[in-house]
Design an enzyme around this catalytic site. Structure first.
Site, PDB file in Angstrom:
ATOM      1  N   ARG A  54      21.300  -4.087  -9.872  1.00 36.34           N
ATOM      2  CA  ARG A  54      20.862  -4.603 -11.177  1.00 36.34           C
ATOM      3  C   ARG A  54      22.026  -4.777 -12.140  1.00 36.34           C
ATOM      4  O   ARG A  54      22.007  -5.644 -13.007  1.00 36.34           O
ATOM      5  CB  ARG A  54      19.851  -3.637 -11.823  1.00 36.34           C
ATOM      6  CG  ARG A  54      18.533  -3.489 -11.081  1.00 36.34           C
ATOM      7  CD  ARG A  54      17.527  -2.745 -11.957  1.00 36.34           C
ATOM      8  NE  ARG A  54      16.365  -2.243 -11.223  1.00 36.34           N
ATOM      9  CZ  ARG A  54      15.291  -2.968 -10.919  1.00 36.34           C
ATOM     10  NH1 ARG A  54      15.215  -4.223 -11.276  1.00 36.34           N
ATOM     11  NH2 ARG A  54      14.291  -2.433 -10.257  1.00 36.34           N
ATOM     12  N   GLU A 101      10.303 -12.760 -17.892  1.00 36.21           N
ATOM     13  CA  GLU A 101      10.305 -12.367 -16.476  1.00 36.21           C
ATOM     14  C   GLU A 101      11.677 -12.648 -15.875  1.00 36.21           C
ATOM     15  O   GLU A 101      12.394 -13.539 -16.335  1.00 36.21           O
ATOM     16  CB  GLU A 101       9.197 -13.166 -15.757  1.00 36.21           C
ATOM     17  CG  GLU A 101       9.093 -12.966 -14.277  1.00 36.21           C
ATOM     18  CD  GLU A 101       8.803 -11.527 -13.857  1.00 36.21           C
ATOM     19  OE1 GLU A 101       9.622 -10.640 -14.186  1.00 36.21           O
ATOM     20  OE2 GLU A 101       7.796 -11.299 -13.176  1.00 36.21           O
ATOM     21  N   ASP A 102      12.054 -11.881 -14.855  1.00 35.53           N
ATOM     22  CA  ASP A 102      13.357 -12.115 -14.230  1.00 35.53           C
ATOM     23  C   ASP A 102      13.334 -13.306 -13.274  1.00 35.53           C
ATOM     24  O   ASP A 102      14.192 -14.168 -13.310  1.00 35.53           O
ATOM     25  CB  ASP A 102      13.874 -10.848 -13.511  1.00 35.53           C
ATOM     26  CG  ASP A 102      12.861 -10.248 -12.539  1.00 35.53           C
ATOM     27  OD1 ASP A 102      11.723 -10.760 -12.437  1.00 35.53           O
ATOM     28  OD2 ASP A 102      13.201  -9.236 -11.890  1.00 35.53           O
ATOM     29  N   ASP A 109       8.939 -16.129  -7.857  1.00 34.25           N
ATOM     30  CA  ASP A 109       9.165 -16.421  -6.444  1.00 34.25           C
ATOM     31  C   ASP A 109       7.879 -17.075  -5.919  1.00 34.25           C
ATOM     32  O   ASP A 109       7.667 -18.269  -6.110  1.00 34.25           O
ATOM     33  CB  ASP A 109       9.506 -15.083  -5.776  1.00 34.25           C
ATOM     34  CG  ASP A 109       9.849 -15.190  -4.303  1.00 34.25           C
ATOM     35  OD1 ASP A 109       9.872 -16.301  -3.776  1.00 34.25           O
ATOM     36  OD2 ASP A 109      10.095 -14.154  -3.667  1.00 34.25           O
ATOM     37  N   PHE A 165      17.304 -14.539  -1.244  1.00 35.53           N
ATOM     38  CA  PHE A 165      17.200 -13.334  -2.057  1.00 35.53           C
ATOM     39  C   PHE A 165      18.441 -13.181  -2.934  1.00 35.53           C
ATOM     40  O   PHE A 165      19.562 -13.367  -2.482  1.00 35.53           O
ATOM     41  CB  PHE A 165      17.016 -12.104  -1.176  1.00 35.53           C
ATOM     42  CG  PHE A 165      16.440 -10.945  -1.920  1.00 35.53           C
ATOM     43  CD1 PHE A 165      15.069 -10.836  -2.105  1.00 35.53           C
ATOM     44  CD2 PHE A 165      17.264  -9.982  -2.478  1.00 35.53           C
ATOM     45  CE1 PHE A 165      14.533  -9.781  -2.829  1.00 35.53           C
ATOM     46  CE2 PHE A 165      16.741  -8.921  -3.199  1.00 35.53           C
ATOM     47  CZ  PHE A 165      15.373  -8.821  -3.365  1.00 35.53           C
TER      48      PHE A 165
END
Ligand code: IMP
Ligand code: MG
Length: 182
Positions: free
Chosen positions: A172, A106-107, A110, A159
Site C-alpha cells: 500500500r 474508491e481505489d 474491477d 493486478f
C-alpha cells in the site's frame, strides 16, 4: 520523500512500476478541481471505502475547497487472492445520507461487484445524489455496469498495488502504481 523501488516482491510475485507518483498526483488534482466545480452549490458527503482508497482520498480531499463531510465505509472482497471473489462484506457506521449529495471514494473498480454492493447500501438511506470517484478501473473485467463519474486511470486486466492498493495487505505504501510482472 517517496518509496519507489525498481522491483517489489510479495510472496514470490514481482511487481514493477506502472504509473508514476507524479502522474497519480496530477490525475487526483484534476479530479479535485472537477469536484470543486461540480459541487460548488452543495455540501457533499465524501464516503471513503477502506482501506485501499485512503491514500487517494487524502490527496483528493487536500484540494477540496467545499464545505463537506467525510465518512468511511469498509468493503472487503479480496483476501490474499489475485481474483475478485465476488463475495463482498460491507461494514458502515450509522449513515444518515438522506437528501445529501454523496461522493464515494474508491481505489479501484474491477468486476464492479464491490461498488454494486456499496451503492445498494447507500441507496437505502435516500441520498439526493450519488457519484463515484475511483482512482483506477479495469474495464475489461467489468461484470456489472457501474458509471464512474470521476476516474484517474483505466488500466489493463492485471493486478496492481501501490498508492493504497495492496496484495495480501502489502504494497500500500509504494508511491505510484505497480503492476504484476507477467
Ligand atoms: P471488484 O468488486 O471486483 O470491483 O473489486 C473491487 C475491490 O477489489 C477493490 O476495492 C480492491 O480492494 C480490490 N481490487 C481489485 N483489483 C485490485 C488490484 O488490481 N489490486 C488490488 N486490489 C484490487
Ligand atoms: Mg477497495
Amino acid at each position: 520523500m517517496s518509496f519507489t523501488p525498481e522491483r517489489y516482491q510479495i510472496n514470490n510475485l514481482n511487481f514493477i512500476p506502472f504509473i508514476s507518483k507524479n502522474e497519480v498526483d496530477n490525475a487526483i488534482l484534476e479530479i479535485s478541481k472537477q469536484i470543486n466545480f461540480d459541487y460548488k452549490n452543495s455540501t457533499p458527503v465524501f464516503l471513503i471505502t477502506l482501506k485501499g482508497a485512503v491514500f487517494f482520498a487524502v490527496k483528493l480531499l487536500e484540494n477540496i475547497n467545499l464545505n463537506c463531510e467525510i465518512h468511511v465505509i469498509s468493503a472487503k472482497s479480496y483476501g490474499s487472492q489475485l481474483e475478485s471473489s465476488g463475495d463482498v462484506m460491507i461494514k458502515a457506521e450509522e449513515l444518515n445520507l438522506q437528501n445529501r449529495d454523496v461522493i464515494i471514494i474508491e481505489d479501484i473498480i474491477d468486476t464492479g461487484y464491490t461498488m454494486e454492493k456499496v451503492l445498494s447500501v447507500i441507496q437505502k438511506t435516500s441520498p439526493r445524489s450519488v457519484a463515484i470517484a475511483s482512482l483506477l478501473a479495469k474495464p475489461e473485467k467489468a461484470c456489472v455496469d457501474i458509471k464512474i463519474d470521476y476516474l484517474g486511470f483505466n488500466i489493463p486486466a492485471q493486478f496492481v498495488i501501490g498508492s493504497g492498493l495492496d496484495f495480501d495487505e502489502k504494497g500500500r505504501n509504494l508511491s505510484g502504481i505497480y503492476i504484476l510482472e507477467e
